[in-house]
Enzyme design. Structure first.
Site, mmCIF file in Angstrom:
data_model
loop_
_atom_site.group_PDB
_atom_site.id
_atom_site.type_symbol
_atom_site.label_atom_id
_atom_site.label_comp_id
_atom_site.label_asym_id
_atom_site.label_seq_id
_atom_site.Cartn_x
_atom_site.Cartn_y
_atom_site.Cartn_z
ATOM 1 N N ASP A 62 0.759 -1.246 -0.371
ATOM 2 C CA ASP A 62 -0.007 -0.056 0.047
ATOM 3 C C ASP A 62 1.003 1.087 0.133
ATOM 4 O O ASP A 62 1.663 1.639 1.092
ATOM 5 C CB ASP A 62 -0.871 0.211 1.050
ATOM 6 C CG ASP A 62 -2.220 1.139 1.633
ATOM 7 O OD1 ASP A 62 -1.322 2.040 0.482
ATOM 8 O OD2 ASP A 62 -2.787 1.404 2.202
ATOM 9 N N VAL A 63 0.886 1.868 -1.293
ATOM 10 C CA VAL A 63 1.916 3.610 -1.262
ATOM 11 C C VAL A 63 1.326 4.152 0.231
ATOM 12 O O VAL A 63 2.385 4.841 0.743
ATOM 13 C CB VAL A 63 1.916 3.415 -2.736
ATOM 14 C CG1 VAL A 63 2.042 3.316 -3.859
ATOM 15 C CG2 VAL A 63 0.737 3.968 -2.821
ATOM 16 N N ASN A 89 1.750 4.843 -10.090
ATOM 17 C CA ASN A 89 1.268 4.590 -11.115
ATOM 18 C C ASN A 89 -0.289 4.538 -9.949
ATOM 19 O O ASN A 89 -0.929 4.737 -10.296
ATOM 20 C CB ASN A 89 1.329 3.333 -12.071
ATOM 21 C CG ASN A 89 0.370 2.953 -12.414
ATOM 22 O OD1 ASN A 89 -0.403 4.378 -13.384
ATOM 23 N ND2 ASN A 89 -0.462 1.880 -12.380
ATOM 24 N N TYR A 153 -8.942 15.390 -6.745
ATOM 25 C CA TYR A 153 -8.243 15.005 -7.203
ATOM 26 C C TYR A 153 -7.090 15.977 -7.538
ATOM 27 O O TYR A 153 -5.828 15.797 -8.426
ATOM 28 C CB TYR A 153 -8.862 14.215 -8.808
ATOM 29 C CG TYR A 153 -8.227 13.765 -9.081
ATOM 30 C CD1 TYR A 153 -7.878 12.403 -8.988
ATOM 31 C CD2 TYR A 153 -8.106 14.162 -10.836
ATOM 32 C CE1 TYR A 153 -6.694 11.562 -9.439
ATOM 33 C CE2 TYR A 153 -7.208 13.202 -11.758
ATOM 34 C CZ TYR A 153 -7.190 11.719 -11.499
ATOM 35 O OH TYR A 153 -6.135 11.029 -12.364
ATOM 36 N N VAL A 186 -7.697 7.384 -20.283
ATOM 37 C CA VAL A 186 -7.528 6.626 -20.512
ATOM 38 C C VAL A 186 -8.914 5.788 -20.406
ATOM 39 O O VAL A 186 -9.047 5.401 -19.635
ATOM 40 C CB VAL A 186 -6.217 6.020 -19.555
ATOM 41 C CG1 VAL A 186 -5.747 4.820 -19.664
ATOM 42 C CG2 VAL A 186 -4.776 7.929 -19.898
#
Length: 235
Positions: A62-63, A89, A153, A186
């Site tokens: 978990d970053v 990412n 965000y 994307v």
């Protein structure tokens, strides 16, 4: 042109979407790859789908947790002997107006999208310095363009762009190259989206993998520090 055969690449958020597409392309170009996700089972399943055990591993990390990222880098080094390239990412997005965005969702985006990028670099920086490596963050066009319902965000991705560009200046003296990629739309599983035929006009995850291959192969004298990428057409 730089030979990237057997370069060891660590990708966060690599179990699906953009991260998985990047992993697939790097494997096809003879790199060795480690992908991480919050759940070990998901990371191992994605790794098994993508390639053979001698070329790819799946790691739980978990970053948001710096110690997780330290352990992930240690696992990559134990398996492949080194880390040459890191692709930060992992990310998430919750879109709501300022008055409706919860404290929990704000904190989750800042912790994952921004602090997580710092944790990943902090955990890997000594390997990158030792191997004259490459650090790549996946930001977003939302990191330079603000929009309604995007306050949390936008804040996280503006932060990623600023952090990565400053880190580039910090690390270039060690011959460590640093780039941030800012994709537009994307095709991915982002924000619980299920990819389908209506996404065909968008950038595809493997397209970003091809871009990263091109970056890694560039002449050492060239540093594309910030790259904006958009679909050729709109929907």
């Amino acid at each position: 042109m730089i030979d990237i055969k057997d370069k060891v690449v660590y990708i966060t958020g690599g179990t699906k979407g953009i991260g998985k597409g990047i992993a697939r392309v790097l494997l096809a170009n003879n790199c060795k790859v480690a992908i991480s996700g919050r759940k070990l089972a998901d990371a191992q399943a994605a790794a098994s789908e993508l390639g053979s055990v001698d070329r790819i591993i799946g790691i739980a990390s978990d970053v948001c947790n710096y110690e997780d990222e330290q352990r992930a880098i240690e696992a990559v080094v134990r398996t492949f002997g080194r880390v040459d390239v890191v692709v930060a990412n992992a990310g998430l997005g919750v879109f709501a107006s300022v008055e409706e965005l919860s404290i929990e969702d704000w904190n989750a985006m800042i912790q994952t999208n921004l602090t997580g990028v710092f944790h990943t670099l902090k955990a890997s920086v000594e390997q990158l310095k030792a191997n004259k490596g490459y650090y790549i963050s996946i930001a977003s066009l939302a990191g330079i363009n603000f929009f309604a319902n995007g306050s949390g965000y936008n804040a996280s991705k503006f932060g990623v762009v600023g952090f990565t560009q400053a880190a580039m200046l910090d690390l270039r003296k060690y011959d460590v190259k640093v780039t941030t990629i800012l994709p537009g739309s994307v095709t991915s599983n982002f924000n619980n989206h299920v990819p389908n035929d209506s996404d065909s006009w968008k950038i595809q995850p493997d397209d970003l993998g091809e871009l990263i291959v091109d970056i890694l192969r560039m002449n050492p004298n060239v540093l594309p520090s910030k790259i904006e990428v958009r679909p050729t057409k709109t929907s």
